[in-house]
Design a protein around this motif. Structure first.
Motif, PDB file in Angstrom:
ATOM      1  N   LEU A  40      23.577  14.975   1.510  1.00  0.00           N
ATOM      2  CA  LEU A  40      22.630  14.313   0.604  1.00  0.00           C
ATOM      3  C   LEU A  40      21.761  15.370  -0.066  1.00  0.00           C
ATOM      4  CD1 LEU A  40      21.198  11.720  -0.477  1.00  0.00           C
ATOM      5  CD2 LEU A  40      19.754  11.812   1.564  1.00  0.00           C
ATOM      6  N   VAL A  41      21.634  15.288  -1.400  1.00  0.00           N
ATOM      7  CA  VAL A  41      20.791  16.209  -2.152  1.00  0.00           C
ATOM      8  C   VAL A  41      19.624  15.435  -2.754  1.00  0.00           C
ATOM      9  CG1 VAL A  41      20.651  17.708  -4.180  1.00  0.00           C
ATOM     10  CG2 VAL A  41      22.624  17.846  -2.652  1.00  0.00           C
ATOM     11  N   GLY A  42      18.415  15.922  -2.506  1.00  0.00           N
ATOM     12  CA  GLY A  42      17.213  15.319  -3.084  1.00  0.00           C
ATOM     13  C   GLY A  42      16.652  16.206  -4.175  1.00  0.00           C
ATOM     14  N   ASP A  48       3.903  15.171  -6.458  1.00  0.00           N
ATOM     15  CA  ASP A  48       3.414  14.038  -5.683  1.00  0.00           C
ATOM     16  C   ASP A  48       3.549  14.345  -4.183  1.00  0.00           C
ATOM     17  OD1 ASP A  48       2.783  11.648  -4.544  1.00  0.00           O
ATOM     18  OD2 ASP A  48       4.309  10.466  -5.585  1.00  0.00           O
ATOM     19  N   PRO A  49       2.438  14.440  -3.450  1.00  0.00           N
ATOM     20  CA  PRO A  49       2.531  14.735  -2.015  1.00  0.00           C
ATOM     21  C   PRO A  49       3.283  13.660  -1.237  1.00  0.00           C
ATOM     22  CG  PRO A  49       0.263  14.196  -2.640  1.00  0.00           C
ATOM     23  CD  PRO A  49       1.037  14.351  -3.903  1.00  0.00           C
ATOM     24  N   ALA A  50       3.206  12.404  -1.705  1.00  0.00           N
ATOM     25  CA  ALA A  50       3.932  11.325  -1.023  1.00  0.00           C
ATOM     26  C   ALA A  50       5.438  11.523  -1.164  1.00  0.00           C
ATOM     27  CB  ALA A  50       3.519   9.968  -1.589  1.00  0.00           C
ATOM     28  N   ALA A  51       5.889  11.998  -2.345  1.00  0.00           N
ATOM     29  CA  ALA A  51       7.310  12.249  -2.560  1.00  0.00           C
ATOM     30  C   ALA A  51       7.787  13.390  -1.659  1.00  0.00           C
ATOM     31  CB  ALA A  51       7.566  12.574  -4.021  1.00  0.00           C
ATOM     32  N   LEU A  52       6.972  14.433  -1.544  1.00  0.00           N
ATOM     33  CA  LEU A  52       7.333  15.559  -0.684  1.00  0.00           C
ATOM     34  C   LEU A  52       7.415  15.114   0.775  1.00  0.00           C
ATOM     35  CD1 LEU A  52       7.925  18.546  -0.260  1.00  0.00           C
ATOM     36  CD2 LEU A  52       5.450  18.963  -0.175  1.00  0.00           C
ATOM     37  N   MET A  53       6.473  14.284   1.189  1.00  0.00           N
ATOM     38  CA  MET A  53       6.496  13.788   2.563  1.00  0.00           C
ATOM     39  C   MET A  53       7.747  12.949   2.814  1.00  0.00           C
ATOM     40  SD  MET A  53       3.621  11.559   4.607  1.00  0.00           S
ATOM     41  CE  MET A  53       2.419  12.879   4.372  1.00  0.00           C
ATOM     42  N   TYR A  54       8.096  12.100   1.844  1.00  0.00           N
ATOM     43  CA  TYR A  54       9.304  11.279   1.958  1.00  0.00           C
ATOM     44  C   TYR A  54      10.537  12.173   2.076  1.00  0.00           C
ATOM     45  CZ  TYR A  54      12.690   7.590   0.759  1.00  0.00           C
ATOM     46  OH  TYR A  54      13.747   6.705   0.765  1.00  0.00           O
ATOM     47  N   ARG A  68      23.851  16.430   6.414  1.00  0.00           N
ATOM     48  CA  ARG A  68      23.258  17.594   5.761  1.00  0.00           C
ATOM     49  C   ARG A  68      22.296  17.094   4.682  1.00  0.00           C
ATOM     50  NH1 ARG A  68      27.841  20.450   2.929  1.00  0.00           N
ATOM     51  NH2 ARG A  68      26.187  21.843   2.216  1.00  0.00           N
ATOM     52  N   TYR A  69      21.191  17.802   4.519  1.00  0.00           N
ATOM     53  CA  TYR A  69      20.225  17.448   3.467  1.00  0.00           C
ATOM     54  C   TYR A  69      19.750  18.721   2.787  1.00  0.00           C
ATOM     55  CZ  TYR A  69      16.057  15.805   1.048  1.00  0.00           C
ATOM     56  OH  TYR A  69      15.115  15.530   0.093  1.00  0.00           O
ATOM     57  N   THR A  70      19.745  18.699   1.447  1.00  0.00           N
ATOM     58  CA  THR A  70      19.243  19.823   0.667  1.00  0.00           C
ATOM     59  C   THR A  70      18.207  19.298  -0.319  1.00  0.00           C
ATOM     60  OG1 THR A  70      21.385  20.945   0.792  1.00  0.00           O
ATOM     61  CG2 THR A  70      19.834  21.723  -0.890  1.00  0.00           C
ATOM     62  N   LEU A  71      17.013  19.885  -0.288  1.00  0.00           N
ATOM     63  CA  LEU A  71      15.981  19.538  -1.270  1.00  0.00           C
ATOM     64  C   LEU A  71      16.019  20.579  -2.376  1.00  0.00           C
ATOM     65  CD1 LEU A  71      13.594  17.810  -2.174  1.00  0.00           C
ATOM     66  CD2 LEU A  71      12.094  19.351  -0.877  1.00  0.00           C
ATOM     67  N   ARG A  72      16.219  20.128  -3.605  1.00  0.00           N
ATOM     68  CA  ARG A  72      16.239  21.012  -4.756  1.00  0.00           C
ATOM     69  C   ARG A  72      15.012  20.727  -5.609  1.00  0.00           C
ATOM     70  NH1 ARG A  72      22.774  20.686  -6.296  1.00  0.00           N
ATOM     71  NH2 ARG A  72      23.494  21.508  -4.259  1.00  0.00           N
ATOM     72  N   GLU A  73      14.075  21.649  -5.586  1.00  0.00           N
ATOM     73  CA  GLU A  73      12.870  21.514  -6.397  1.00  0.00           C
ATOM     74  C   GLU A  73      13.129  22.118  -7.768  1.00  0.00           C
ATOM     75  OE1 GLU A  73       9.059  22.102  -4.456  1.00  0.00           O
ATOM     76  OE2 GLU A  73      10.112  22.541  -2.577  1.00  0.00           O
ATOM     77  N   VAL A  92      28.566  17.649  -2.909  1.00  0.00           N
ATOM     78  CA  VAL A  92      27.454  16.693  -2.879  1.00  0.00           C
ATOM     79  C   VAL A  92      28.016  15.278  -2.750  1.00  0.00           C
ATOM     80  CG1 VAL A  92      25.477  15.740  -4.124  1.00  0.00           C
ATOM     81  CG2 VAL A  92      25.978  18.200  -4.254  1.00  0.00           C
ATOM     82  N   ASP A  93      27.643  14.583  -1.676  1.00  0.00           N
ATOM     83  CA  ASP A  93      28.116  13.210  -1.464  1.00  0.00           C
ATOM     84  C   ASP A  93      27.152  12.157  -2.006  1.00  0.00           C
ATOM     85  OD1 ASP A  93      30.554  13.776   0.078  1.00  0.00           O
ATOM     86  OD2 ASP A  93      29.163  14.560   1.582  1.00  0.00           O
ATOM     87  N   GLY A  94      25.848  12.460  -1.999  1.00  0.00           N
ATOM     88  CA  GLY A  94      24.865  11.497  -2.464  1.00  0.00           C
ATOM     89  C   GLY A  94      23.682  12.187  -3.106  1.00  0.00           C
ATOM     90  N   ILE A  95      23.047  11.481  -4.061  1.00  0.00           N
ATOM     91  CA  ILE A  95      21.914  12.040  -4.808  1.00  0.00           C
ATOM     92  C   ILE A  95      20.737  11.087  -4.707  1.00  0.00           C
ATOM     93  CG2 ILE A  95      21.055  12.629  -7.125  1.00  0.00           C
ATOM     94  CD1 ILE A  95      23.964  13.399  -7.831  1.00  0.00           C
ATOM     95  N   ILE A  96      19.553  11.640  -4.405  1.00  0.00           N
ATOM     96  CA  ILE A  96      18.308  10.879  -4.481  1.00  0.00           C
ATOM     97  C   ILE A  96      17.329  11.672  -5.338  1.00  0.00           C
ATOM     98  CG2 ILE A  96      17.571  11.852  -2.251  1.00  0.00           C
ATOM     99  CD1 ILE A  96      15.810   9.381  -1.868  1.00  0.00           C
ATOM    100  N   VAL A  97      16.678  10.985  -6.262  1.00  0.00           N
ATOM    101  CA  VAL A  97      15.682  11.611  -7.143  1.00  0.00           C
ATOM    102  C   VAL A  97      14.330  11.002  -6.803  1.00  0.00           C
ATOM    103  CG1 VAL A  97      14.996  12.083  -9.521  1.00  0.00           C
ATOM    104  CG2 VAL A  97      17.436  11.872  -8.939  1.00  0.00           C
ATOM    105  N   TYR A  98      13.331  11.844  -6.634  1.00  0.00           N
ATOM    106  CA  TYR A  98      12.003  11.353  -6.254  1.00  0.00           C
ATOM    107  C   TYR A  98      11.186  11.085  -7.517  1.00  0.00           C
ATOM    108  CZ  TYR A  98      13.545  12.885  -1.701  1.00  0.00           C
ATOM    109  OH  TYR A  98      14.278  13.041  -0.542  1.00  0.00           O
ATOM    110  N   TYR A  99      10.981   9.814  -7.778  1.00  0.00           N
ATOM    111  CA  TYR A  99      10.210   9.369  -8.946  1.00  0.00           C
ATOM    112  C   TYR A  99       8.776   9.049  -8.525  1.00  0.00           C
ATOM    113  CZ  TYR A  99      14.877   8.767 -10.968  1.00  0.00           C
ATOM    114  OH  TYR A  99      16.159   8.975 -11.414  1.00  0.00           O
ATOM    115  N   PRO A 100       7.824   8.998  -9.527  1.00  0.00           N
ATOM    116  CA  PRO A 100       8.023   9.216 -10.962  1.00  0.00           C
ATOM    117  C   PRO A 100       8.066  10.705 -11.315  1.00  0.00           C
ATOM    118  CG  PRO A 100       5.729   8.711 -10.535  1.00  0.00           C
ATOM    119  CD  PRO A 100       6.440   8.585  -9.213  1.00  0.00           C
ATOM    120  N   ILE A 101       8.785  10.986 -12.405  1.00  0.00           N
ATOM    121  CA  ILE A 101       8.819  12.340 -12.949  1.00  0.00           C
ATOM    122  C   ILE A 101       8.080  12.357 -14.281  1.00  0.00           C
ATOM    123  CG2 ILE A 101      10.285  14.202 -13.801  1.00  0.00           C
ATOM    124  CD1 ILE A 101      12.417  13.217 -11.786  1.00  0.00           C
TER     125      ILE A 101
END
Length: 333
Positions: A40-42, A48-54, A68-73, A92-101
């Motif tokens: 999973l790639v985020g 947003d501190p809440a997004a980082l915590m998530y 496996r998890y990879t955070l891409r800032e 990459v098997d799955g993608i999550i995007v932390y909104y709002p952007i």
């Protein structure tokens, strides 16, 4: 003379950590059927501190459960290209995007460019269309590829299943028939999809936000295939909350508190906001109270990733099969 025993507590507080254990054990069963850990790639493109915590919670849960998890800032200027690159990356098997952007329609555009086969959040147009139309498979004729549902709405549903609000005696798809549910939040990301999912499963749902009240149902006797929405002109929360045996809130403001005097005796209350929408007095009226759902949302995220992998496979190995318990939203019957 001995003092009488205090009356037993009438409200059961159910913590998300107790609900999540069963879900994660199913997830672990699914991972065992795979040749390699799901990846999973985020994408984080905000401050947003809440997004980082998530993201950090997600990474911890992934690593504890064989993912496996990879955070891409990245920057806002580079997020589009970063998503497109991940779409074509076989690792990459799955993608999550932390909104709002961008916090505008550009965020909706980004949701649509995530490959539907890697959209672990279920936010792409095809999944959203099928959800509102009550179409539960990408391939309705063969019924091999099940639709991905948005994580937080689905987490609320998994909680209601855990609490036995879903009646497994009734046919699949009708298991909320007879329940009246209030959802205080009508955001496009959580509140509206949740109201639609609950109504599609047979509930009468009152959806409340600052603009008023809408009623979601599948018509009288739940005879319609999908939900319909009616605006209730002049109605307010105080008019509909007392009618409901389940109240679900998700108001993001720290100043909001649900007026517990509106609760009917014995109502089930669930809060999916990061803020405390209910005060301590909720325990005086509610029979069950779930104060937060964050851990369940992350477990659902991992279940969705297994579903994506299963949908892409053409063999008989079904990594999401472990999550399809009888009586659940995902079960066939």
């Amino acid at each position: 003379m001995a003092a009488p025993d205090p009356a037993p507590a009438t409200c059961k507080v159910v913590l998300s950590k107790n609900i999540v254990n069963g879900l994660l054990s199913e997830v672990q069963e699914g991972v065992k059927t795979l040749e390699k850990p799901p990846h999973l790639v985020g994408f984080l493109a905000n401050n947003d501190p809440a997004a980082l915590m998530y993201a950090q919670w997600t990474q911890k849960t992934c690593e504890e459960n064989g993912f496996r998890y990879t955070l891409r800032e990245t920057s806002r200027d580079e997020i589009e290209e970063a998503i497109l690159s991940a779409n074509t990356d076989p690792d990459v098997d799955g993608i999550i995007v932390y909104y709002p952007i961008f916090n505008n329609r550009q965020d909706q555009y980004l949701q649509q460019i995530v490959d539907v086969q890697k959209d672990v959040e279920g936010l792409s147009h095809r999944y959203i269309f099928n959800m509102y139309q009550n179409i539960r498979f990408l391939d309705p004729e063969t019924k091999r590829q099940k639709c991905i549902l948005p994580c937080t709405p689905l987490a609320n549903i998994k909680i209601l299943e855990y609490l036995n609000i879903y009646n497994t005696i009734l046919p699949y798809g009708n298991r909320l028939f007879g329940h009246t549910i209030c959802v205080v939040n009508r955001s496009e990301v959580v509140g509206r999809p949740l109201a639609a999912l609950l109504a599609n499963d047979g509930a009468c749902v009152y959806s409340v936000d600052i603009t008023g009240v809408q009623k979601f149902t599948r018509g009288e006797g739940i005879k319609k295939r999908r939900h319909e929405v009616v605006d209730l002109e002049g109605k307010e929360l105080k008019d509909v909350a007392p009618l409901c045996d389940v109240v679900i809130t998700g108001v993001p403001g720290d100043k909001y508190k649900f007026d517990t005097s509106l609760l009917r005796e014995g109502a089930v209350c669930v809060n999916f906001s990061s803020e405390k929408n209910f005060g301590p007095d909720v325990k005086e009226k509610a029979s069950i109270f779930v104060p937060s759902i964050g851990k369940v949302t992350i477990a659902v995220l991992l279940r969705n990733l297994l579903r994506l992998i299963q949908n892409r496979r053409m063999d008989d190995v079904k990594p999401a099969a472990a999550t399809e318990r009888p009586g659940t939203l995902e079960a066939n019957s």
